[in-house]
Scaffold this motif. Structure first.
Motif, short mmCIF file in Angstrom:
data_model
loop_
_atom_site.label_atom_id
_atom_site.label_comp_id
_atom_site.label_asym_id
_atom_site.label_seq_id
_atom_site.Cartn_x
_atom_site.Cartn_y
_atom_site.Cartn_z
N THR A 59 0.75 -1.36 -0.17
CA THR A 59 -0.14 0.07 -0.14
C THR A 59 0.55 1.38 0.21
OG1 THR A 59 -0.82 -0.11 2.44
CG2 THR A 59 -1.98 -1.06 0.48
N PHE A 60 0.40 2.48 -0.67
CA PHE A 60 1.20 3.00 -1.43
C PHE A 60 0.38 4.46 -1.04
CE2 PHE A 60 3.93 5.85 -4.73
CZ PHE A 60 4.22 6.39 -4.01
N TYR A 61 1.31 5.38 0.55
CA TYR A 61 0.77 6.39 0.62
C TYR A 61 1.42 8.10 0.41
CZ TYR A 61 -2.26 3.62 3.72
OH TYR A 61 -2.73 2.40 4.28
N SER A 62 0.86 9.06 0.04
CA SER A 62 2.11 9.93 -0.09
C SER A 62 0.83 11.20 -0.37
CB SER A 62 2.61 10.02 -1.71
OG SER A 62 3.08 10.96 -1.64
N GLN A 63 2.22 12.45 0.01
CA GLN A 63 1.59 13.69 -0.26
C GLN A 63 2.21 14.31 -0.56
OE1 GLN A 63 1.17 14.24 4.66
NE2 GLN A 63 -0.36 13.49 4.82
N GLY A 64 1.69 15.95 -0.77
CA GLY A 64 2.66 16.65 -2.11
C GLY A 64 2.92 16.30 -3.30
N GLY A 65 3.61 16.05 -4.09
CA GLY A 65 3.17 16.20 -5.58
C GLY A 65 3.35 15.02 -5.80
N ILE A 66 2.99 14.03 -4.82
CA ILE A 66 2.51 12.75 -5.64
C ILE A 66 0.83 12.61 -4.54
CG2 ILE A 66 1.99 10.04 -6.50
CD1 ILE A 66 5.31 10.78 -6.21
N HIS A 67 -0.39 12.34 -5.28
CA HIS A 67 -1.56 11.60 -4.06
C HIS A 67 -1.11 10.38 -3.98
CE1 HIS A 67 -4.67 11.96 -1.26
NE2 HIS A 67 -5.30 12.09 -1.83
N ALA A 68 -1.88 9.56 -2.67
CA ALA A 68 -1.72 8.51 -2.50
C ALA A 68 -2.25 7.56 -1.39
CB ALA A 68 -0.94 7.90 -3.29
N ASP A 69 -3.62 7.88 -1.19
CA ASP A 69 -3.56 7.24 0.24
C ASP A 69 -4.37 5.58 0.26
OD1 ASP A 69 -4.78 8.55 2.97
OD2 ASP A 69 -6.11 7.13 2.32
N GLU A 70 -3.75 4.52 0.87
CA GLU A 70 -3.89 2.96 -0.02
C GLU A 70 -3.95 2.51 -0.63
OE1 GLU A 70 -7.87 2.17 3.16
OE2 GLU A 70 -7.01 2.52 4.89
N LEU A 71 -3.08 3.51 -1.42
CA LEU A 71 -3.22 2.77 -3.45
C LEU A 71 -2.29 1.50 -3.11
CD1 LEU A 71 -3.48 2.96 -6.19
CD2 LEU A 71 -1.14 4.93 -6.10
N LEU A 72 -2.99 0.52 -3.60
CA LEU A 72 -2.62 -1.11 -3.88
C LEU A 72 -1.61 -1.17 -5.04
CD1 LEU A 72 -2.34 -4.13 -2.16
CD2 LEU A 72 -4.34 -4.73 -4.19
N LEU A 73 -0.43 -1.76 -5.03
CA LEU A 73 0.59 -1.54 -5.75
C LEU A 73 1.04 -3.17 -6.15
CD1 LEU A 73 2.22 1.56 -6.13
CD2 LEU A 73 0.62 1.18 -7.42
N SER A 74 0.85 -3.63 -6.54
CA SER A 74 2.00 -5.03 -7.48
C SER A 74 3.02 -5.54 -7.56
CB SER A 74 0.72 -6.05 -7.97
OG SER A 74 -0.64 -6.15 -6.84
N TYR A 75 3.49 -6.01 -7.36
CA TYR A 75 5.11 -6.17 -8.18
C TYR A 75 5.21 -7.41 -9.09
CZ TYR A 75 10.59 -5.76 -7.47
OH TYR A 75 11.15 -5.54 -8.35
N ASN A 76 6.05 -6.27 -10.14
CA ASN A 76 6.40 -7.95 -10.93
C ASN A 76 7.77 -8.04 -11.96
OD1 ASN A 76 7.37 -5.85 -12.26
ND2 ASN A 76 5.81 -5.05 -14.00
N GLY A 77 8.73 -8.32 -10.40
CA GLY A 77 9.74 -8.37 -10.49
C GLY A 77 10.82 -7.40 -10.70
N ASN A 78 9.83 -6.01 -11.40
CA ASN A 78 10.95 -4.90 -11.73
C ASN A 78 10.88 -3.40 -11.07
OD1 ASN A 78 12.62 -3.65 -13.44
ND2 ASN A 78 11.47 -3.04 -14.76
#
Length: 573
Positions: A59-78
């Protein structure tokens, strides 16, 4: 409509459309990469112990120039990908955020699985507008390893651990862990290795231990309140009362340095670490210990011996036996006042002994501390025997100070010691590898190899700066750098210097007009001489068996053997 006018307008629209599309793709698009994991106690973010497998989620949380709140990301190996692509906002702001793997949510249900605190990784995000992001993960919680003695472990059926705190929440924006008092216990069945590991919150807490035996008996122990840091591993020994006494863990060593200075440390006592031997206590090191920077800060200098009349004058009067074990990564930067001798031991009395100890990868970093500094013993009036100082750095020190490797001032005996790869990284007036001053002291059967004092400003000696009414015998030097330093000492007065050998690349042995007689055997060794790198160890051993045994019957000298890269190394007993 005029046909020429129409095509001009159409062409203008196409140019505007293409320009906007290129800017959006090139400047606002964002790529998130990286799956490296720092191990517990990893000293550098560039040293990773493992990598997340493809299919991992965060889960990705970010403030400022990138907004993300509980954003779910998956890893493909890269790269990390979500249902929608991440983009920079048009505000030109930097971004600050946190990523958590496995996914962590604002109302996270529980951090425990079957009563065990689960591992939680995090990666901190700090990026300037327009940059891509590369993640490297740290462990959010601390790891504790309890090492149970063989004798006790053979009796165990089950062991119960109860930390005084449990995790109830983690703030996504900062990674701050919130805890509550708890009485939840963690039960572990006996294992053959006797090592029981689990995670605890990064907080100050205690751990109660109850050991259940196969015969129905219970033993209760308690790890007193201790500050645990995120991403660090801590080792604690558990043994039966009356078992082998000594210092087994970093925590033991920290406790020892406080107790030996007359301070209390929880419910610990000096009797845990040593025993009465004659008129003195002997304290034993039972394991190799590696220190974090935070743990080094808790280590007290043993004793406190000052040079002014108003200073405290406490010397170590007992015996510290390292049993051939090492203290690794000690950061020597605790302030002690400008008038005090500084070292792991401030000073040894005439009855004090430090023996069979290895100091490895130590760093002296204290520019405002004292002008009487060393790694091991500030003032030696006793005995330093079979100690090795290696791979250590004199990083930051008052440039007007002097420094000695093993000891600053030697008024006692230094025997069977080897100092290898000591590096002076900042400018210093004078640098010495064994001792700064040898005053009525003995330096016998020792070696100084591969040390670098190129940043010393004024001439001195690799073994010592001055020797007055002292002895330096059966020592050798090899591969040392520092063009202003003499091989042995700068100035020798009323001193016996005999059977000492230095390699062909080193400056003259002694700086002042020291008269060398043929029997003194102070000489270079090399391929064209009778003493070479191939037979140097035999020459040193001949002195040990003949002159050493005859002149110093109370000393137990170690013999030498040829090393892989050095002409002679000491043979451990």
């Amino acid at each position: 409509m005029n046909r020429n006018t129409f095509w001009s307008i159409l062409l203008l629209l196409l140019i505007i459309g293409c320009t906007n599309e290129v800017v959006s793709t090139k400047y606002n698009a964002l790529t998130v990469q990286g799956g490296e994991i720092n191990g517990f106690n990893s000293p550098s973010r560039s040293e990773f112990s493992e990598t997340l497998p493809a299919g991992s989620q965060l889960t990705f949380y970010s403030q400022g120039g990138i907004h993300a709140d509980e954003l779910l990301l998956s890893y493909n190996g890269n790269t990390w990908e979500g249902e929608s692509s991440l983009e920079w906002k048009d505000t030109q702001e930097a971004a600050d955020g946190m990523c958590f793997c496995p996914p962590l949510y604002r109302n996270h249900p529980s951090f425990y699985l079957d009563g065990i605190l689960s591992d939680q990784l995090y990666a901190q995000v700090t990026a300037q507008h327009g940059e891509n992001i590369h993640l490297s993960f740290q462990h959010l919680f601390a790891r504790v390893v309890f090492d149970v003695s063989n004798k006790l472990n053979n009796q165990i059926s089950q062991i119960e651990f109860t930390p005084s705190l449990s995790v109830i929440s983690v703030t996504p924006e900062s990674g701050e862990v919130t805890c509550q008092e708890t009485a939840n216990s963690l039960f572990m069945e006996r294992n053959e290795q006797g090592k029981y590991a689990f995670l605890v919150p990064p907080d100050t807490l205690s751990i109660s231990i109850r050991i259940h035996t196969a015969t129905g008996q219970c033993y209760d122990r308690r790890l007193e309140t201790y500050p645990f840091s995120s991403g660090h591993e801590y080792s604690c020994a558990i043994k039966l009362t009356g078992e082998e006494i000594g210092i087994s863990t970093v925590e033991d060593f920290i406790a020892f340095t406080h107790l030996i200075n007359g301070e209390t440390y929880g419910e610990r006592s000096l009797e845990e670490f040593g025993e009465k031997t004659g008129e003195n206590m002997t304290y034993y090191l039972l394991n190799d210990l590696t220190f974090t920077e935070e743990e080094s800060a808790q280590v007290q200098m043993i004793g406190k011996y000052g040079s002014s009349t108003s200073s405290e004058k406490r010397l170590f009067n007992d015996i510290f036996d390292g049993n051939g074990h090492s203290l690794t990564n000690l950061q020597l930067n605790t302030p002690v006042g400008g008038y005090y001798y500084f070292g792991l031991f401030s000073g040894l009395s005439a009855t004090g002994v430090v023996k069979n100890l290895i100091i490895d990868q130590a760093v002296y970093d204290n520019p405002d501390n004292t002008d009487r500094a060393s790694f091991l013993v500030g003032l030696n009036r006793g005995e330093i025997n079979h100690c090795m100082l290696q791979n250590s750095t004199i990083k930051d020190i008052d440039p007007f100070s002097g420094f000695g490797g093993l000891t600053y001032q030697n008024e006692g005996s230094i025997i069977n010691c080897h100092i290898d790869e000591i590096y002076l990284s900042s400018e210093l007036q004078y640098g010495n590898i064994v001792t700064r001053n040898n005053q009525k002291g003995r330096i016998i059967n020792c070696a100084v190899t591969n040390c670098n004092l190129n940043k010393a400003q004024y001439p001195s000696g690799f073994i010592c700066a001055t020797s007055k009414n002292g002895e330096i015998q059966n020592c050798y030097l090899k591969g040392n750098a520092g063009e202003k330093n003499y091989a042995i000492c700068l100035q020798a007065t009323d001193t016996e210097i005999r059977c000492c050998y230095y390699d062909t690349g080193t400056k003259a042995p002694i700086g002042n007009d020291y008269v060398v007689s043929p029997s003194d055997s102070i000489m270079k060794y090399g391929n064209l001489l009778s003493i070479t790198e191939n037979n140097l160890y035999q020459i040193l051993n001949q002195w040990v068996r003949d002159s050493g045994a005859r002149l110093f019957p109370d000393f137990s000298f170690l013999l030498w053997e040829k090393g892989e890269t050095l002409p002679a190394i000491l043979v451990s007993p």
